[in-house]
Write an enzyme that holds these catalytic residues in place. Structure first.
Site, short mmCIF file in Angstrom:
data_model
loop_
_atom_site.label_atom_id
_atom_site.label_comp_id
_atom_site.label_asym_id
_atom_site.label_seq_id
_atom_site.Cartn_x
_atom_site.Cartn_y
_atom_site.Cartn_z
N ARG A 1 0.82 -1.21 0.00
CA ARG A 1 0.00 0.00 0.00
C ARG A 1 0.86 1.27 0.00
O ARG A 1 0.54 2.28 -0.59
CB ARG A 1 -0.91 0.00 1.24
CG ARG A 1 -1.45 1.34 1.73
CD ARG A 1 -2.24 2.02 0.65
NE ARG A 1 -2.78 3.31 1.04
CZ ARG A 1 -4.03 3.51 1.39
NH1 ARG A 1 -4.87 2.51 1.41
NH2 ARG A 1 -4.46 4.71 1.69
N ARG B 1 -11.23 9.98 7.89
CA ARG B 1 -10.76 10.89 6.85
C ARG B 1 -11.42 12.25 7.08
O ARG B 1 -12.50 12.35 7.67
CB ARG B 1 -11.18 10.41 5.45
CG ARG B 1 -10.58 9.07 5.02
CD ARG B 1 -9.10 9.17 4.73
NE ARG B 1 -8.57 7.93 4.17
CZ ARG B 1 -8.10 6.91 4.90
NH1 ARG B 1 -8.11 6.98 6.23
NH2 ARG B 1 -7.63 5.84 4.31
N LYS C 1 5.45 9.29 -3.90
CA LYS C 1 5.12 10.72 -3.81
C LYS C 1 6.09 11.43 -2.87
O LYS C 1 6.50 12.56 -3.13
CB LYS C 1 3.70 10.90 -3.27
CG LYS C 1 2.58 10.55 -4.25
CD LYS C 1 2.30 11.69 -5.22
CE LYS C 1 0.92 11.55 -5.84
NZ LYS C 1 0.76 12.35 -7.07
N TYR D 1 2.68 3.99 -3.14
CA TYR D 1 2.22 5.30 -3.64
C TYR D 1 2.76 6.43 -2.76
O TYR D 1 3.36 7.39 -3.26
CB TYR D 1 0.69 5.27 -3.65
CG TYR D 1 -0.01 6.59 -3.85
CD1 TYR D 1 -0.08 7.20 -5.11
CD2 TYR D 1 -0.67 7.22 -2.79
CE1 TYR D 1 -0.78 8.39 -5.30
CE2 TYR D 1 -1.37 8.40 -2.97
CZ TYR D 1 -1.42 8.98 -4.22
OH TYR D 1 -2.11 10.16 -4.39
P1 NAD Z 1 -7.43 11.29 -11.52
O1 NAD Z 1 -7.01 9.88 -11.67
O2 NAD Z 1 -8.88 11.58 -11.64
O3 NAD Z 1 -6.64 12.21 -12.54
C1 NAD Z 1 -5.32 11.95 -12.96
C2 NAD Z 1 -5.31 12.09 -14.47
O4 NAD Z 1 -3.98 11.94 -14.95
C3 NAD Z 1 -6.16 11.00 -15.16
O5 NAD Z 1 -7.14 11.59 -15.97
C4 NAD Z 1 -5.15 10.19 -15.98
O6 NAD Z 1 -5.66 9.75 -17.21
C5 NAD Z 1 -4.04 11.23 -16.17
N1 NAD Z 1 -2.74 10.61 -16.42
C6 NAD Z 1 -1.99 9.89 -15.55
N2 NAD Z 1 -0.85 9.50 -16.13
C7 NAD Z 1 -0.87 9.97 -17.40
C8 NAD Z 1 0.02 9.89 -18.50
N3 NAD Z 1 1.19 9.24 -18.40
N4 NAD Z 1 -0.33 10.47 -19.65
C9 NAD Z 1 -1.53 11.12 -19.76
N5 NAD Z 1 -2.40 11.26 -18.76
C10 NAD Z 1 -2.08 10.67 -17.58
O7 NAD Z 1 -6.88 11.80 -10.11
P2 NAD Z 1 -7.26 13.11 -9.28
O8 NAD Z 1 -8.13 12.73 -8.16
O9 NAD Z 1 -7.69 14.19 -10.22
O10 NAD Z 1 -5.84 13.46 -8.65
C11 NAD Z 1 -4.91 14.28 -9.33
C12 NAD Z 1 -3.62 14.35 -8.53
O11 NAD Z 1 -3.86 14.75 -7.18
C13 NAD Z 1 -2.84 13.05 -8.44
O12 NAD Z 1 -1.46 13.33 -8.54
C14 NAD Z 1 -3.15 12.51 -7.07
O13 NAD Z 1 -2.09 11.72 -6.56
C15 NAD Z 1 -3.34 13.79 -6.28
N6 NAD Z 1 -4.26 13.60 -5.16
C16 NAD Z 1 -5.60 13.62 -5.33
C17 NAD Z 1 -6.44 13.46 -4.24
C18 NAD Z 1 -7.94 13.53 -4.34
O14 NAD Z 1 -8.59 13.60 -3.29
N7 NAD Z 1 -8.53 13.53 -5.51
C19 NAD Z 1 -5.91 13.28 -2.99
C20 NAD Z 1 -4.53 13.23 -2.86
C21 NAD Z 1 -3.72 13.41 -3.95
C1 UGA Z 2 -6.81 8.22 -1.18
C2 UGA Z 2 -5.90 7.89 -2.37
O1 UGA Z 2 -4.68 7.35 -1.95
C3 UGA Z 2 -5.52 9.08 -3.16
O2 UGA Z 2 -6.53 9.44 -4.03
C4 UGA Z 2 -5.15 10.26 -2.34
O3 UGA Z 2 -3.78 10.51 -2.50
C5 UGA Z 2 -5.44 10.16 -0.85
O4 UGA Z 2 -6.64 9.46 -0.61
C6 UGA Z 2 -5.56 11.55 -0.23
O5 UGA Z 2 -6.64 12.13 -0.21
O6 UGA Z 2 -4.56 12.09 0.16
P1 UGA Z 2 -7.80 6.69 0.70
O7 UGA Z 2 -8.42 7.80 1.47
O8 UGA Z 2 -7.37 5.53 1.53
O9 UGA Z 2 -6.57 7.24 -0.15
O10 UGA Z 2 -8.73 6.14 -0.47
P2 UGA Z 2 -10.23 5.65 -0.60
O11 UGA Z 2 -10.23 4.58 -1.62
O12 UGA Z 2 -11.11 6.79 -0.87
O13 UGA Z 2 -10.55 4.95 0.81
C7 UGA Z 2 -10.90 5.66 1.96
C8 UGA Z 2 -11.25 4.65 3.05
O14 UGA Z 2 -12.48 3.98 2.71
C9 UGA Z 2 -10.24 3.54 3.31
O15 UGA Z 2 -10.22 3.28 4.68
C10 UGA Z 2 -10.81 2.35 2.57
O16 UGA Z 2 -10.39 1.11 3.12
C11 UGA Z 2 -12.30 2.56 2.80
N1 UGA Z 2 -13.23 1.96 1.81
C12 UGA Z 2 -13.05 2.14 0.48
C13 UGA Z 2 -14.34 1.25 2.27
O17 UGA Z 2 -14.51 1.05 3.49
N2 UGA Z 2 -15.24 0.77 1.37
C14 UGA Z 2 -15.09 0.95 0.05
O18 UGA Z 2 -15.98 0.47 -0.73
C15 UGA Z 2 -13.97 1.65 -0.42
#
Ligand code: NAD
Ligand code: UGA
Length: 351
Positions: free
Chosen positions: A157, A233, A164, A160
């Protein structure tokens, strides 16, 4: 006029970035992604140019970045179901490929806004010491002072979070040794429409929790709680995160060379609490009280994610830096975010 390069523009955060920034007629955006499926309405906007395919195989990438003022890098594999099952791809995407963009920004003298993750903090000091909730210093996460505590190697797990974290350290080293201007963003679980995909509807596989629970509600199936749903969370509206990005771009002197947590400490809940809130939001939205009695079922992490899954126990951001430097403060409560998000899902995917 400002010119922005947006890598990963077709994803969840990217699509909201485009919604907000393309309202400004003075902004020009070059965007890259595998697919434009979530951003189709923007493709005809003359202020936006979309480049499809793998970012790192684009022959004109360096030339295009050289014409932009700032590079916002979102592109990554960021789905927990892949951290333990496809760790090689996860490390490749989140460090080996991503560092190429940091190198280019250093070479070209461009400001890099790099999306990292709250997961770099790993599990809390309270978790490792068994100290419980009594002392906020053992569970609150501050950008400069909190140690980054990842689990053992066999808990894949952490592939990632580790990738990062290495990217953060690499970006910081480029700043120190080559003068790179950077901003590192650590998002704490953003929520909103267009997050991930709904299995069997517009994608395959196992998405993040919001989409898992949305699928269950749409199909009127039990909501799975991994290891009882006790993990905690804090959730932030994605639109409020994008507002923080706008403030950063408006205040480069304050936002550059900083790490920012972006999260909403007021929206803390257990995952069980999230499931209950989503059932309630679905019932309120549809006027159908039977959503309230959809079962919550316990499933082990190994059954749900396979071998090597581990969980963050709690993620409580300190956000005083974003308030102080950007004058940014999140306001949307969890019920409001969930209502809007489910309204979108029910409208697009029916009941
Ligand atoms: P997402 O998966 O919806 O978006 C990422 C996008 O990047 C996707 O559309 C994917 O197709 C594109 N991508 C990845 N690799 C590529 C490549 N080689 N070429 C072209 N396109 C590519 O994810 P998100 O939720 O929008 O998150 C964006 C960023 O923020 C990520 O770096 C993620 O780690 C970070 N992040 C997001 C969250 C969250 O809550 N959404 C939390 C923590 C970190
Ligand atoms: C996420 C992802 O790692 C990234 O998108 C991001 O970097 C990070 O959050 C962040 O916000 O910083 P996590 O919160 O663990 O991590 O991802 P989720 O899949 O949304 O899971 C949240 C929690 O729900 C976990 O405890 C997971 O075990 C639980 N879960 C997930 C359930 O209990 N049921 C489900 O059906 C899915």
């Amino acid at each position: 006029m400002s010119r922005i390069a947006l890598l990963g523009c077709g994803g969840f955060i990217g699509s909201h970035f485009l919604d907000a920034f393309l309202l400004d007629p003075d902004v020009r955006i070059e965007g890259w992604d595998w697919t434009p499926a979530k951003i189709l309405p923007h493709l005809t906007n003359p202020n936006f140019r979309f480049h499809s395919g793998d970012i790192y195989s684009q022959p004109d990438l360096e030339a295009l970045l050289s014409r932009c003022d700032v590079v916002v890098s979102l592109a990554a594999i960021c789905n927990p179901s892949q951290y333990n099952t496809k760790a090689l791809d996860v490390i490749d995407s989140n460090f080996i490929q991503a560092r190429k963009i940091a190198d280019l920004c250093a070479k070209l003298g461009k400001w890099l806004i790099q999306f990292s993750t709250s997961e770099v903090y790993g599990q809390t000091l309270a978790h490792w010491t068994g100290a419980g909730d009594s002392n906020p210093a053992l569970y609150e996460m501050g950008e400069e002072e909190t140690p980054l505590l990842l689990g053992p190697i066999a808990s894949q797990r952490w592939s990632y979070a580790c990738a990062k974290q290495l990217l953060e350290r690499y970006v910081y080293a480029l700043h120190k040794e080559k003068g790179l201007y950077f901003t590192l963003i650590r998002p704490f679980n953003f929520l909103g429409p267009r997050m991930d995909f709904l299995p069997g509807r517009d994608g395959d596989g196992l998405p993040r929790v919001l989409a898992c629970f949305t699928s269950s509600l749409l199909d009127r199936k039990p909501l799975p709680l991994v290891d009882g749903g006790g993990a905690r969370r804090t959730f932030l509206a994605v639109e409020e995160a994008v507002a923080a990005l706008r403030l950063m771009l408006e205040r480069p002197g304050l936002a550059r060379n900083q790490i920012f947590n972006l999260g909403n400490p007021a929206n803390e809940t257990t995952i069980r609490g999230l499931a209950e809130s989503m059932r309630k939001a679905a019932a309120d939205l549809t006027g159908d009280a039977t959503y309230l009695s959809l079962p919550l079922v316990d499933v082990t992490a190994e059954e749900f994610y396979g071998e090597g899954y581990a969980d963050s126990d709690r993620r409580m951001p300190r956000i005083d830096k974003a308030l102080r430097l950007l004058d940014w403060e999140p306001r949307q409560g969890l019920p409001e975010i969930l209502h809007r998000t489910l309204e979108y899902a029910f409208r697009i995917h029916g009941r």
